[in-house]
Design a protein around this motif. Structure first.
Motif, PDB file in Angstrom:
ATOM      1  N   SER A 104      13.916   8.107   3.106  1.00 36.88           N
ATOM      2  CA  SER A 104      12.872   8.318   4.116  1.00 36.88           C
ATOM      3  C   SER A 104      11.575   7.571   3.814  1.00 36.88           C
ATOM      4  O   SER A 104      10.719   7.462   4.681  1.00 36.88           O
ATOM      5  CB  SER A 104      12.595   9.817   4.289  1.00 36.88           C
ATOM      6  OG  SER A 104      12.088  10.361   3.085  1.00 36.88           O
ATOM      7  N   GLY A 105      11.424   7.055   2.591  1.00 38.65           N
ATOM      8  CA  GLY A 105      10.216   6.287   2.296  1.00 38.65           C
ATOM      9  C   GLY A 105      10.414   4.784   2.448  1.00 38.65           C
ATOM     10  O   GLY A 105       9.552   4.010   2.063  1.00 38.65           O
ATOM     11  N   LEU A 113       2.262  -0.119  -6.519  1.00 42.05           N
ATOM     12  CA  LEU A 113       1.220   0.855  -6.885  1.00 42.05           C
ATOM     13  C   LEU A 113       1.421   1.349  -8.313  1.00 42.05           C
ATOM     14  O   LEU A 113       1.077   2.483  -8.648  1.00 42.05           O
ATOM     15  CB  LEU A 113       1.217   2.041  -5.908  1.00 42.05           C
ATOM     16  CG  LEU A 113       0.842   1.722  -4.458  1.00 42.05           C
ATOM     17  CD1 LEU A 113       0.911   2.985  -3.601  1.00 42.05           C
ATOM     18  CD2 LEU A 113      -0.553   1.122  -4.374  1.00 42.05           C
ATOM     19  N   GLU A 157      13.808   7.449 -12.012  1.00 41.51           N
ATOM     20  CA  GLU A 157      13.215   7.949 -10.759  1.00 41.51           C
ATOM     21  C   GLU A 157      12.607   6.799  -9.967  1.00 41.51           C
ATOM     22  O   GLU A 157      12.032   5.877 -10.546  1.00 41.51           O
ATOM     23  CB  GLU A 157      12.089   8.949 -11.065  1.00 41.51           C
ATOM     24  CG  GLU A 157      12.564  10.291 -11.557  1.00 41.51           C
ATOM     25  CD  GLU A 157      11.409  11.270 -11.671  1.00 41.51           C
ATOM     26  OE1 GLU A 157      10.245  10.823 -11.751  1.00 41.51           O
ATOM     27  OE2 GLU A 157      11.673  12.478 -11.675  1.00 41.51           O
ATOM     28  N   THR A 158      12.667   6.911  -8.629  1.00 45.05           N
ATOM     29  CA  THR A 158      12.095   5.850  -7.801  1.00 45.05           C
ATOM     30  C   THR A 158      10.574   5.823  -7.944  1.00 45.05           C
ATOM     31  O   THR A 158       9.928   6.859  -8.053  1.00 45.05           O
ATOM     32  CB  THR A 158      12.426   6.067  -6.310  1.00 45.05           C
ATOM     33  OG1 THR A 158      12.026   7.386  -5.933  1.00 45.05           O
ATOM     34  CG2 THR A 158      13.905   5.889  -6.053  1.00 45.05           C
ATOM     35  N   ARG A 159      10.050   4.610  -7.939  1.00 41.99           N
ATOM     36  CA  ARG A 159       8.602   4.363  -7.986  1.00 41.99           C
ATOM     37  C   ARG A 159       8.306   3.129  -7.180  1.00 41.99           C
ATOM     38  O   ARG A 159       9.161   2.256  -7.043  1.00 41.99           O
ATOM     39  CB  ARG A 159       8.173   4.032  -9.418  1.00 41.99           C
ATOM     40  CG  ARG A 159       7.828   5.169 -10.268  1.00 41.99           C
ATOM     41  CD  ARG A 159       7.121   4.642 -11.499  1.00 41.99           C
ATOM     42  NE  ARG A 159       5.701   4.519 -11.251  1.00 41.99           N
ATOM     43  CZ  ARG A 159       4.827   5.496 -11.482  1.00 41.99           C
ATOM     44  NH1 ARG A 159       5.232   6.643 -11.942  1.00 41.99           N
ATOM     45  NH2 ARG A 159       3.555   5.314 -11.231  1.00 41.99           N
ATOM     46  N   LEU A 160       7.094   3.021  -6.697  1.00 40.37           N
ATOM     47  CA  LEU A 160       6.696   1.828  -5.958  1.00 40.37           C
ATOM     48  C   LEU A 160       5.998   0.880  -6.921  1.00 40.37           C
ATOM     49  O   LEU A 160       4.969   1.225  -7.498  1.00 40.37           O
ATOM     50  CB  LEU A 160       5.766   2.216  -4.812  1.00 40.37           C
ATOM     51  CG  LEU A 160       6.383   3.246  -3.863  1.00 40.37           C
ATOM     52  CD1 LEU A 160       5.381   3.659  -2.795  1.00 40.37           C
ATOM     53  CD2 LEU A 160       7.648   2.689  -3.220  1.00 40.37           C
ATOM     54  N   LEU A 188       6.262   9.706   5.411  1.00 36.77           N
ATOM     55  CA  LEU A 188       5.139   8.775   5.302  1.00 36.77           C
ATOM     56  C   LEU A 188       4.146   8.988   6.441  1.00 36.77           C
ATOM     57  O   LEU A 188       3.633   8.041   7.016  1.00 36.77           O
ATOM     58  CB  LEU A 188       5.642   7.325   5.311  1.00 36.77           C
ATOM     59  CG  LEU A 188       6.524   6.917   4.134  1.00 36.77           C
ATOM     60  CD1 LEU A 188       7.126   5.543   4.363  1.00 36.77           C
ATOM     61  CD2 LEU A 188       5.750   6.926   2.833  1.00 36.77           C
ATOM     62  N   ASN A 243       7.187  11.124  -6.418  1.00 34.98           N
ATOM     63  CA  ASN A 243       7.408  10.976  -7.860  1.00 34.98           C
ATOM     64  C   ASN A 243       6.148  10.514  -8.574  1.00 34.98           C
ATOM     65  O   ASN A 243       6.025  10.668  -9.781  1.00 34.98           O
ATOM     66  CB  ASN A 243       8.517   9.943  -8.139  1.00 34.98           C
ATOM     67  CG  ASN A 243       9.896  10.458  -7.754  1.00 34.98           C
ATOM     68  OD1 ASN A 243      10.106  11.662  -7.672  1.00 34.98           O
ATOM     69  ND2 ASN A 243      10.829   9.544  -7.524  1.00 34.98           N
ATOM     70  N   THR A 254       0.809  -1.222   0.000  1.00 34.22           N
ATOM     71  CA  THR A 254       0.000   0.000   0.000  1.00 34.22           C
ATOM     72  C   THR A 254       0.846   1.278   0.000  1.00 34.22           C
ATOM     73  O   THR A 254       0.371   2.343   0.361  1.00 34.22           O
ATOM     74  CB  THR A 254      -0.946   0.041   1.222  1.00 34.22           C
ATOM     75  OG1 THR A 254      -0.153  -0.109   2.409  1.00 34.22           O
ATOM     76  CG2 THR A 254      -1.967  -1.059   1.170  1.00 34.22           C
ATOM     77  N   GLY A 255       2.102   1.158  -0.400  1.00 31.60           N
ATOM     78  CA  GLY A 255       2.899   2.375  -0.580  1.00 31.60           C
ATOM     79  C   GLY A 255       3.451   2.966   0.694  1.00 31.60           C
ATOM     80  O   GLY A 255       3.710   4.169   0.752  1.00 31.60           O
ATOM     81  N   GLU A 256       3.660   2.150   1.729  1.00 23.41           N
ATOM     82  CA  GLU A 256       4.156   2.728   2.979  1.00 23.41           C
ATOM     83  C   GLU A 256       5.510   2.202   3.415  1.00 23.41           C
ATOM     84  O   GLU A 256       6.022   2.622   4.450  1.00 23.41           O
ATOM     85  CB  GLU A 256       3.136   2.477   4.091  1.00 23.41           C
ATOM     86  CG  GLU A 256       1.791   3.074   3.721  1.00 23.41           C
ATOM     87  CD  GLU A 256       0.841   3.140   4.891  1.00 23.41           C
ATOM     88  OE1 GLU A 256       1.281   3.531   5.971  1.00 23.41           O
ATOM     89  OE2 GLU A 256      -0.334   2.800   4.704  1.00 23.41           O
ATOM     90  N   ILE A 296      16.938  11.754   3.686  1.00 17.62           N
ATOM     91  CA  ILE A 296      15.699  12.126   2.986  1.00 17.62           C
ATOM     92  C   ILE A 296      15.431  11.151   1.839  1.00 17.62           C
ATOM     93  O   ILE A 296      14.308  10.688   1.658  1.00 17.62           O
ATOM     94  CB  ILE A 296      15.775  13.588   2.488  1.00 17.62           C
ATOM     95  CG1 ILE A 296      15.753  14.543   3.690  1.00 17.62           C
ATOM     96  CG2 ILE A 296      14.634  13.905   1.522  1.00 17.62           C
ATOM     97  CD1 ILE A 296      16.052  15.989   3.354  1.00 17.62           C
ATOM     98  N   ALA A 297      16.483  10.812   1.087  1.00 20.36           N
ATOM     99  CA  ALA A 297      16.297   9.885  -0.040  1.00 20.36           C
ATOM    100  C   ALA A 297      15.779   8.529   0.431  1.00 20.36           C
ATOM    101  O   ALA A 297      15.033   7.863  -0.279  1.00 20.36           O
ATOM    102  CB  ALA A 297      17.606   9.717  -0.800  1.00 20.36           C
TER     103      ALA A 297
END
Lengths: 159, 271
Positions: free
Chosen positions: A129-130, A60, A54-57, B172, B88, A41-43, A126-127
């Protein structure tokens, strides 16, 4: 739906459902099991890939969205100088414990190191952080990315 | 859309795909991908407005010099959304249509009196964001319309602005409360105009006209600040949920306003 895209430098054509999740396409249809599904779920960032750099999940992202795009997965790192340096730095810093989050961590770090190898420690945080890690406490992961950045910068300056 | 009435429009998909997943495997509507229309990602100046395409990603918005120069609080706000990969993917149009009271991009749009542009086969209409969003997850979009653009009027007179988000962690995080404010001062130092909006403390992002009016014509001093903060906290209607209690949210919302008014960091550069 027929889609064409570049996968780790090679062109790919395949037929799939347009709304198939890219993580399923990569792991189940193409056998690239390096990226992981954590939350779906993108977390958590475990499924991170690069699309056009570029980063992507990938949990999703749908198959139709990668048509005509350039996709890099963790399996592609072994063919990139920055990728090899990054993976070695993770080993040397002891940044890997259970390992589940590491492909996502390395994919999240790669665009930063490619563009700004001398990135400050805070920019590295920061990069990343996800991306969640439940083992390491992050310090050694950030150390590894910092080390890789230093080594990439030295290579780029031709020293 | 006319041919396929069940279809859903998808921008970045970071909210929609999660919602469809939670709805179960049987819920698989046809999806129309707006990312296939590159013009929707344009960021331009037109007729004195900063015009941001509904398909512009948060990353593109943060990095764009027009946004940094003319809507710096929007640039700051979208930088607090999700994490880098989510930024993004996710788009400004998607954040508006999702219409969450915690949508981090929204309070700067409310404070700037932004308008949304809606296009359908029948024509184009423009409507203020505060009139467009009318409840949690609800907006005034009609079945045959696409949100194409967000227009932000350039208001050069505001000397002071801020955006703050309070979450349970830095990335997040869904906001416990967020705040965007801007102030315009007359030459004698009195407040000529104040605009405040909060996220996560009401069914939609909310302005407080009473809190704004409490300052107009006054200097920022202990008395006027106290009055404005009291009006603000009285006008908000937060709820208890998994992240915070209503009481805590109300307190934080007031504290964010107080902090801004006590140190408005007047910037030379206009918004």
């Amino acid at each position: 739906m027929d889609i064409k895209f570049t996968l780790n430098g090679n062109s790919q054509s395949l037929s799939t459902e347009p709304d198939r999740r890219v993580i399923d396409l990569l792991r189940e249809d193409l056998g690239l099991t390096g990226i992981k599904e954590g939350c779906g779920t993108g977390e958590c960032g475990a499924c991170t890939v690069l699309m056009d750099g570029e980063t992507r999940l990938s949990c999703l992202t749908l198959a139709a969205q990668i048509d005509g795009r350039d996709i890099t997965t963790i399996e592609g790192l072994q063919d990139m100088e920055e990728g090899i340096i990054l993976q070695k730095a993770f080993e040397e810093q002891g940044a890997v414990q259970c390992g589940y989050c590491i492909p996502g961590m390395e994919m999240a770090a790669l665009p930063l190191l490619t563009l700004h190898p001398n990135a400050a420690r805070n920019d590295i945080k920061i990069a990343l952080s996800g991306n969640l890690c439940r083992c390491t406490g992050y310090v050694k992961i950030v150390d590894a990315v910092e080390q890789a950045g230093r080594e990439i910068a030295v290579k780029k300056e031709g020293l | 859309m006319g041919e396929c009435p069940d279809a859903r429009l998808m921008a970045g998909g970071t909210d929609l795909l999660v919602r469809l997943r939670h709805a179960g495997a049987d819920t698989k509507p046809p999806l129309i991908l707006l990312s296939k229309i590159p013009e929707l990602a344009d960021i331009i100046m037109a007729n004195g407005d900063l015009c941001i395409g509904s398909g512009a990603s948060f990353s593109a918005i943060m990095a764009h010099t027009l946004v940094q120069d003319h809507a710096p609080m929007l640039a700051k706000a979208v930088g607090t959304i999700g994490g880098p990969a989510i930024r993004n993917m996710g788009t400004l149009g998607g954040n508006i249509i999702t219409a969450s009271p915690a949508g981090d991009s929204l309070s700067p749009l409310y404070v700037a009196d932004a308008q949304v542009v809606l296009v359908s086969p029948g024509g184009t209409r423009k409507i203020k964001i505060s009139e467009f969003i009318n409840g949690p997850g609800k907006s005034d979009i009609r079945k045959d319309e696409i949100l194409t653009q967000i227009r932000i009027p350039l208001d050069d007179g505001f000397q002071s602005h801020c955006f703050e988000k309070v979450g349970l962690r830095r990335s997040l995080a869904i906001a416990v409360a967020s705040f965007c404010g801007r102030l315009r001062f007359d030459e004698d130092g009195t407040v000529a105009e104040a605009r405040f909006a909060w996220g996560s403390v009401a069914p939609t992002v909310a302005r407080s006209i009473n809190a704004e009016n409490a300052l107009t014509g006054n200097r920022l001093d202990t008395k006027s600040i106290k009055k404005s903060v009291a009006e603000a906290t009285a006008s908000l209607s937060p709820i208890n949920d998994i992240r915070a209690s209503a009481h805590y949210r109300r307190t934080v919302a007031g504290a964010l306003l107080k902090r801004f008014l006590e140190n408005p960091q007047r910037e030379k550069k206009h918004v």
